[in-house]
Design a protein around this motif. Sequence first.
Motif, PDB file in Angstrom:
ATOM      1  N   GLN A  50      -5.591   8.418  -2.357  1.00 56.22           N
ATOM      2  CA  GLN A  50      -5.050   9.726  -2.090  1.00 56.22           C
ATOM      3  C   GLN A  50      -5.575   9.868  -0.611  1.00 56.22           C
ATOM      4  OE1 GLN A  50      -5.358  13.848  -4.122  1.00 56.22           O
ATOM      5  NE2 GLN A  50      -6.096  12.928  -5.968  1.00 56.22           N
ATOM      6  N   PHE A  51      -6.458  10.071  -0.100  1.00 53.23           N
ATOM      7  CA  PHE A  51      -6.702  10.473   1.174  1.00 53.23           C
ATOM      8  C   PHE A  51      -6.024   8.838   2.347  1.00 53.23           C
ATOM      9  CE2 PHE A  51      -9.926   9.062   4.987  1.00 53.23           C
ATOM     10  CZ  PHE A  51      -9.476   9.963   5.823  1.00 53.23           C
ATOM     11  N   LEU A  52      -5.991   7.740   1.823  1.00 50.51           N
ATOM     12  CA  LEU A  52      -5.200   6.577   2.607  1.00 50.51           C
ATOM     13  C   LEU A  52      -3.852   6.900   3.050  1.00 50.51           C
ATOM     14  CD1 LEU A  52      -6.227   3.274   1.260  1.00 50.51           C
ATOM     15  CD2 LEU A  52      -6.394   4.623   3.726  1.00 50.51           C
ATOM     16  N   TYR A  53      -3.550   7.223   2.244  1.00 52.18           N
ATOM     17  CA  TYR A  53      -1.797   8.477   1.887  1.00 52.18           C
ATOM     18  C   TYR A  53      -1.598   9.031   2.997  1.00 52.18           C
ATOM     19  CZ  TYR A  53       2.719   9.479  -0.404  1.00 52.18           C
ATOM     20  OH  TYR A  53       3.818   9.823  -0.187  1.00 52.18           O
ATOM     21  N   LYS A  54      -2.658  10.204   2.563  1.00 46.27           N
ATOM     22  CA  LYS A  54      -2.371  11.053   3.879  1.00 46.27           C
ATOM     23  C   LYS A  54      -2.224  10.769   5.548  1.00 46.27           C
ATOM     24  CE  LYS A  54      -2.909  14.799   0.532  1.00 46.27           C
ATOM     25  NZ  LYS A  54      -4.125  15.228  -0.625  1.00 46.27           N
ATOM     26  N   LEU A  55      -2.647   9.750   5.145  1.00 43.73           N
ATOM     27  CA  LEU A  55      -3.774   8.769   5.961  1.00 43.73           C
ATOM     28  C   LEU A  55      -2.452   8.531   7.487  1.00 43.73           C
ATOM     29  CD1 LEU A  55      -6.013   9.000   8.442  1.00 43.73           C
ATOM     30  CD2 LEU A  55      -6.149   6.339   7.590  1.00 43.73           C
ATOM     31  N   ALA A  56      -1.598   7.652   6.074  1.00 38.50           N
ATOM     32  CA  ALA A  56      -1.015   6.661   6.473  1.00 38.50           C
ATOM     33  C   ALA A  56       0.555   7.673   6.673  1.00 38.50           C
ATOM     34  CB  ALA A  56      -0.298   5.846   5.091  1.00 38.50           C
ATOM     35  N   LEU A  57       0.604   8.718   6.392  1.00 38.15           N
ATOM     36  CA  LEU A  57       2.500  10.080   6.199  1.00 38.15           C
ATOM     37  C   LEU A  57       2.331   9.641   8.280  1.00 38.15           C
ATOM     38  CD1 LEU A  57       2.125  12.083   3.405  1.00 38.15           C
ATOM     39  CD2 LEU A  57       4.331  10.901   4.173  1.00 38.15           C
ATOM     40  N   PRO A  58       0.980  10.460   8.485  1.00 37.99           N
ATOM     41  CA  PRO A  58       1.375  10.637  10.276  1.00 37.99           C
ATOM     42  C   PRO A  58       1.576   9.593  10.690  1.00 37.99           C
ATOM     43  CG  PRO A  58      -0.999  10.982   9.832  1.00 37.99           C
ATOM     44  CD  PRO A  58      -0.042  11.481   7.500  1.00 37.99           C
ATOM     45  N   VAL A  59       1.202   8.036  10.681  1.00 41.33           N
ATOM     46  CA  VAL A  59       0.932   6.632  11.268  1.00 41.33           C
ATOM     47  C   VAL A  59       2.354   6.630  10.302  1.00 41.33           C
ATOM     48  CG1 VAL A  59       0.318   4.467  11.320  1.00 41.33           C
ATOM     49  CG2 VAL A  59      -1.817   6.819  10.993  1.00 41.33           C
ATOM     50  N   ALA A  60       2.342   6.617   9.726  1.00 42.36           N
ATOM     51  CA  ALA A  60       4.709   5.810   9.842  1.00 42.36           C
ATOM     52  C   ALA A  60       5.343   6.703  10.121  1.00 42.36           C
ATOM     53  CB  ALA A  60       4.647   6.177   8.484  1.00 42.36           C
ATOM     54  N   LEU A  61       5.192   7.505  10.173  1.00 38.23           N
ATOM     55  CA  LEU A  61       5.940   8.699  11.230  1.00 38.23           C
ATOM     56  C   LEU A  61       6.028   8.496  12.852  1.00 38.23           C
ATOM     57  CD1 LEU A  61       7.975  11.195  10.625  1.00 38.23           C
ATOM     58  CD2 LEU A  61       6.288  12.861  10.958  1.00 38.23           C
TER      59      LEU A  61
END
Lengths: 282, 310
Positions: free
Chosen positions: A14-25
Motif C-alpha cells: 500500500q505504501f509503495l502504491y501511494k508513493l508510485a502514484l505521484p511519481v508516475a503523475l
Amino acid sequence: MFPIAIEKTSPSIQFLYKLALPVALILWLLPLLGVAMTSLKPSSDLAAGNYFGLPSYLAFSNYADVFNNSPIGSYILNSFKVTIPTVIGAVAISCLSGFALAVYRFRMNLVLFFLFVAGNFVPFQILMVPVRDLTVSTGLYNTITGLALFHIAFQSGFCTLFMRNFIKGLPFELIESARVEGVSEFRIFWYIVVPLMRPAIAALSVLIFTFIWNDYFWATVLTTSAETQPVTAGLYSLNGQWIAQWQLVSAGSIIAAMPPVLMFFLMQKHFIAGLTLGATKG
Amino acid sequence: MTGSATTAIAGTNKRKVGVWKKNQRALAPWIFLAPGIAMFALYVIYPIIASMWLSFYDWDGLGTKTWLGLQNYIELADDEAFYTSLKNNIIWLALYMLAVPAGLFIALFLNQTVTGIRIYKSLFFFPFVISQVVVGLIFSWFYAPNFGLFYNLIEWITGTGVAVLADDRYVTYGIIVAGLWPQIAYCMILYLTGLNNVAPDQVEAARLDGAKGWKMLWHVILPQLRPATFIAVVVTVIGALRSFDLVSIMTDGGPYGSSRVLSFYMYEQALSEYGYRMGYGAAIAVILFAIMMIFISGFIWKMIRDERGV
C-alpha cells in the motif's frame, strides 16, 4: 476489482502504491510541468542556460508581455466567438435530429443514422477544397461566421449519434402515453423529451466546446487574419515570431489551454460521461 | 378584399390542420431532421462528392478547371513524396495502436479507491483536454536541440544528443510520441469507465477458481471491457489517419518532407506556398478517404450488427 483491491494488500505494498502514484503523475505530466515552469522564467534565465533549474524569480510579467505585445487577447476572444455559437447550434440541431432518429420508425432511418456516423469520421482533407470554395463564394471566407457555420454542420454528425443513443435509452412509454392522450409531436419533443435531455446537453456542450476550442485545421483553412483567427491558429503564427523566446511561447500555450482545462475541471462528470457514452453499454 | 383573404387563409389553415393531424407521425421526423440534413448535406456530403470530381481536374483555385481524367492519379503513382506520406501514415497507424494497451495499463494502475484517486485520474487525463497545437509546442520544446530535456537525457546516456525533429530517421517517431500522449489519456478514460462496470462477483468467482494475473485479465476482465476496447480502437485508428495538427506544428512536414503524412501532403499541395494544385490535392484526399473508408465501413458494419441485435 482487478488486479487486486489495494486495501487488501500488505501495508508495504500500500505504501509503495501511494508513493508510485505521484511519481508516475510527475513523469506523465513532465512535458507540461516543464512548460509551466518555463512560462514563469525571466528571459535572463533562459539566456544564461537555466532551462531546468527553478526560475531565479517568478516572472509573471511573461504573461503580461504576451498580452501586451501580441494580439493573443483578440485571438482568445475569436475562439469564444466561434466556440459558443457552435456549441449552441450543433447541440440544438442534434437534439432535433437525434429525436427524429430515436423515436420514429421510417424507412431510411438507419441509413440516415449511419450517414451521420460515417460523416463524422471522414478525413477533413476530403472536405477542405469544396468547403473553402463554399465559404469564399458566400463571402464568409475569413469570417468567424463562416468558421462557426462549418463547425456546426460537421459537429452535428457526432452530436446526432450521441443524442440519438441517449434518447433511445429513455423510457419510450412516456412518449407512447402522451401520444395516446393526443399530445402533438412537437409538444412531446419540447415538454417531455427536452427536459429529460439535460444531462446529455450538458455533456455534449462541454465536449464540443473542447473540440472546437482546440480545432486548428479549419482555423487555418478558413481564416487568415488576426481579426478572425482563433487562438490555436494564432499561437502558431506567434510561435514563428517568438523564435527562441520560449518563455513567451510557453506562457502563450498555457493561456490558450486554460479555457478547456477550466471547463473540464468544472464539468468533469459531464465531460467523461460524454466521452464514454456508448463505450460502456452493450 | 381583406375579408376574403382572411377567409382564404383560415380555409387553408383548416385544411392544413387536417392534413397535419392525419400525417403528423409520418411528417414530424422529416421536419425534425430538416436542419440537420440540410447542414450536413451542404458541408459534408456535397464536399465529398465535389472533391472526388475535382480530383480529375487541374485547378489552381481561381482560374478555369481543366479536365485531366486520371492524370492526377497517374502522377501520384510516380510521386516520391506520396509514398513517403503513405509510409508515414502506416507507421502512425501501427504505433498509435500502442495507445490502447498503454491506456488499459494506466487505467488498471489507477483503478483503486485510495484517497485523492479522483484527482489523479483527472490529472492523468489532462493531455487530452489541451489542444494539439499546445501539445506540439510542448514537445518541440522537449526535443529542442541543446537545451530540450529529451536532448539532454540522450546526451547524458550516449554522449551525443539527438535533435529528433531535425533528423529524418527519427522525426516521425518523435511526432507520434507527442500524439500518443493525449491518445493514451483518452484510452485510459474509456477503460476506467469500463472497469467501473466490471462485475465484481465474476472477478471473485474467477479468483476462487484460482485465476489471477494475466489469466484473469485475458479471460475475465478483457471480455467485459470489449465495448471500451472497440471505441478505443475506433478513435485511435481515426486519430492516427487524421494526424495533421502535430505534423504541421512540430515540423511542417520537414526535414525535407520526411515527416509528411497524407493529410499534411494534401494540404501542402492544395493550399500552401508550395502550390495551389487543388485537383492534385483532391486526388490525395480521395486516396486518404478510401483508406479511411475501409476502417469506417468495418466500424459501421459492427454497429449495424449491434443495432440489429438489440
